[in-house]
Design an enzyme around this catalytic site. Structure first.
Site, mmCIF file in Angstrom:
data_model
loop_
_atom_site.group_PDB
_atom_site.id
_atom_site.type_symbol
_atom_site.label_atom_id
_atom_site.label_comp_id
_atom_site.label_asym_id
_atom_site.label_seq_id
_atom_site.Cartn_x
_atom_site.Cartn_y
_atom_site.Cartn_z
ATOM 1 N N LEU A 1 0.806 -1.214 0.000
ATOM 2 C CA LEU A 1 0.000 0.000 0.000
ATOM 3 C C LEU A 1 0.839 1.263 0.000
ATOM 4 C CD1 LEU A 1 -2.740 -0.814 2.674
ATOM 5 C CD2 LEU A 1 -3.215 -0.105 0.331
ATOM 6 N N HIS A 2 0.353 2.262 -0.713
ATOM 7 C CA HIS A 2 0.849 3.616 -0.518
ATOM 8 C C HIS A 2 0.396 4.058 0.870
ATOM 9 C CE1 HIS A 2 1.304 7.951 -0.969
ATOM 10 N NE2 HIS A 2 1.972 7.744 -2.088
#
Length: 375
Positions: free
Chosen positions: A232-233
């Site tokens: 994930l960012h």
């Protein structure tokens, strides 16, 4: 922050300035709002038409909601009725292939990515954004979960029971994605931000036009690209955790642009939907008890701290037809069968006696419980 000050409503063309501000605040690869006033207006016009249309749902509908705090827009979230309505909706599917040599007595299990359109036709949750100052409050819960009550309330507008959401993958402040650089850029000859601008969003058919049909062997990619798959960012952590607690599952699909995780679930498996009830708003005179039209399942009720008493518990509350849909957070007055909807919640939702209101217990992670306190 007082949870009573939050209200979620449909977006309209009059909200263009607020949407421009939101689009300008997002980073590369986050959300599906272009930083282009013309395209944003087109998005609002489409959403407005989707909310207002009385025609039989086609699957082309795209709904956009805005969250207000004391009348100021602080976030947005959306729903695409059918992913890939105009064209197939592409993802990479994680798979493992076994290669064996009897002569060498060697067996290898290889991680591969297969271009697929398994999620075409799924309902897609999109465009989640919340202003940073509200990230640690209960506002993101309402912003994300109210969409599920909308889908439940207007089930005839959504053909499939499968729901998916693409989460942003790893990229830096300049929009550089290690996965895109290792895979997509080899075939498109353009940067990650450029590819997003050209496609006006993710997972468009142009990806399939140039990408190889053969599996991508993850072991052949640069280590940094391998490490980014399914990651994930940082700004995606909040919406991801909300959906994960709802019951969405990961690990099967990743995004074709940045290899961010794509979560999916069936509507009836989600906590908010399983625990939802449809009630009738009472007359304010005498606070008549609420009439229950749809009891929550026993499995969902047992997982809620409010299963034995409605008093003191916080609820997601949603009411209105599509054009006048409203969602907020509130509490019920009284306990058990004598519980009733207070005047404040009825006013915020625009309810009159006899109107239908959907409620679902607001279940938070333990660390977030404090954010639902008034003050």
């Amino acid at each position: 922050m007082n949870p009573h000050d939050l209200l979620l409503r449909p977006a309209s063309c009059a909200d263009l300035p607020a949407l421009e501000r939101i689009a300008a605040s997002s980073v590369h690869g986050i959300g599906s709002l272009p930083q282009d006033p013309v395209k944003l207006r087109r998005r609002l016009e489409h959403a407005e038409q989707s909310f207002q249309s009385e025609d039989v749902a086609s699957g082309e509908e795209s709904y956009l909601f805005l969250l207000e705090h004391q009348g100021r827009v602080i976030g947005c979230s959306g729903i695409a009725a059918s992913a890939g309505f105009h064209e197939r909706f592409y993802s990479y599917r994680n798979e493992f292939m076994v290669h064996a040599s009897r002569g060498l007595r060697v067996t290898r299990r290889m991680h591969t990515l297969h271009l697929c359109h398994d999620l075409t036709g799924s309902t897609l949750l999109t465009s989640f954004y919340i202003e940073p100052e509200f990230e640690t409050t209960v506002a993101p819960e309402l912003l994300s979960r109210a969409r599920l009550l909308f889908i439940r309330r207007f089930a005839d507008r959504f053909a499939g029971s499968r729901i998916a959401a693409e989460m942003p993958g790893v990229s830096d402040e300049h929009g550089h994605s290690p996965f895109w650089s290792a895979v997509g850029e080899r075939f498109f000859k353009m940067s990650y931000p450029e590819a997003e601008r050209v496609s006006e969003g993710r997972s468009k058919s142009l990806i399939a036009d140039l990408m190889p049909r053969t599996p991508v062997y993850v072991g052949l990619l640069p280590p940094v690209a391998q490490m980014s798959i399914g990651q994930l960012h940082p700004v995606g952590e909040l919406p991801f955790q909300i959906l994960f607690r709802e019951g969405f599952e990961t690990d099967t699909y990743v995004d074709v642009f940045d290899a961010g995780p794509t979560v999916a679930a069936h509507l009836d498996q989600l906590q908010t939907v399983r625990s939802a009830q449809t009630l009738t708003a009472p007359a304010l005179d005498g606070r008549a008890p609420l009439a229950v039209h749809g009891a929550a399942s026993s499995s969902a009720s047992s997982s809620s701290s409010s299963s034995s008493s409605l008093s003191g518990a916080w609820y997601l509350m949603a009411a209105g037809d599509r054009q006048a849909f409203r969602a907020t957070l509130g509490q019920l007055d009284g306990e058990g069968a004598g519980a009733s909807l207070g005047a404040d919640a009825m006013h915020r939702l625009g309810l009159a006696a006899g109107d239908q209101v959907d409620i679902a217990p607001l279940q938070l992670a333990d660390a977030s419980q404090e954010s639902c306190h008034e003050g």
